[in-house]
Design a protein around this motif. Structure first.
Motif: not given
Length: 249
Positions: A86-93
């Motif tokens: 989860r720490a490596r997951v970044v929300a993006a458009g």
């Protein structure tokens, strides 16, 4: 997205019932703001019941190892259950996802209809009818009143939330205190409906949520889906990952 533009999106989507887009994430060796090396992309979409609670989650991922879009309910679950992932997951458009796809050598990011065709193993979510603690229908002149909870894995990350959505959520004066359960408030009024919401801490660094109370002035509940979507997007871009949307009443 600025707080003003997000506020405008909330009002427009709640009034018009805009069709939601897919959720995009970038998988990185090390999570962090700005430019960072990426090693994959994830697209997701919740499956909803008729009353706007979630009953399933579709996930597909593309990695530099496989170099192909693959459906993976197991990866969607791991994003929420494994703190290290989860720490490596970044929300993006979508625009950012397109740029990352090109940068990783994946070519053009497929259209959303094509990406939805990659969803083949839906992750079933716990599903139960809402527990009504009072009589059916609304009160105070409203046709119906409902309470929803959008549950997230991860902490609220207040600095990000304050920066991304200051017009959507007003943080409490003691929001920085980890003992403060209700970290802020927000609200929106349409022609006939009144909505209020509260971001809450559930467990320190483990989970958080947004509780939405909806007072509907007409038989239509068409404003709920896009509003829940907009609130979920605001919190998602501040760090936490959405897990489910429950209806309490």
């Amino acid at each position: 997205m600025t707080g003003d533009s997000l506020r405008a999106e909330l009002a427009a989507s709640a009034s018009a019932g805009a069709q939601p887009a897919l959720d995009y994430y970038v998988i990185t060796p090390e999570a962090g703001p700005g430019a960072f090396p990426a090693e994959g992309l994830v697209v997701e979409e919740f499956v909803f019941a008729g009353d706007h609670r979630t009953i399933g989650l579709n996930t597909a991922r593309w990695s530099t190892d496989d170099r192909a879009w693959q459906s993976s309910a197991a990866f969607g679950r791991a994003m929420r259950e494994d703190p290290r992932l989860r720490a490596r997951v970044v929300a993006a458009g979508r625009t950012d996802a397109e740029a990352v796809c090109h940068r990783l050598g994946g070519g053009e990011l497929p259209g959303e209809a094509t990406l939805r065709g990659c969803f083949r193993d839906t992750l079933a979510l716990p599903d139960s009818a809402p527990l009504r603690l009072g009589p059916e229908g609304g009160s105070g002149g409203f046709h119906d009143s409902r309470v929803y909870r959008v549950l997230f894995a991860g902490d609220l990350r207040l600095p990000c939330l304050a920066r991304l959505a200051p017009e959507v959520i007003t943080l409490a004066e003691d929001a920085d205190d980890p003992r403060t359960r209700i970290a802020g408030t927000g609200g929106l009024r349409t022609a006939r409906d009144v909505f209020t919401w509260e971001p809450r801490r559930i467990g320190p660094g483990v989970a958080c949520c947004v509780d939405l109370t909806a007072h509907l002035g007409t038989p239509s509940d068409g404003a709920l889906r896009p509003l829940l979507r907009s609130l979920t997007t605001a919190i998602r871009h501040a760090g936490p990952i959405p897990v489910t949307i429950e209806r309490f009443s």
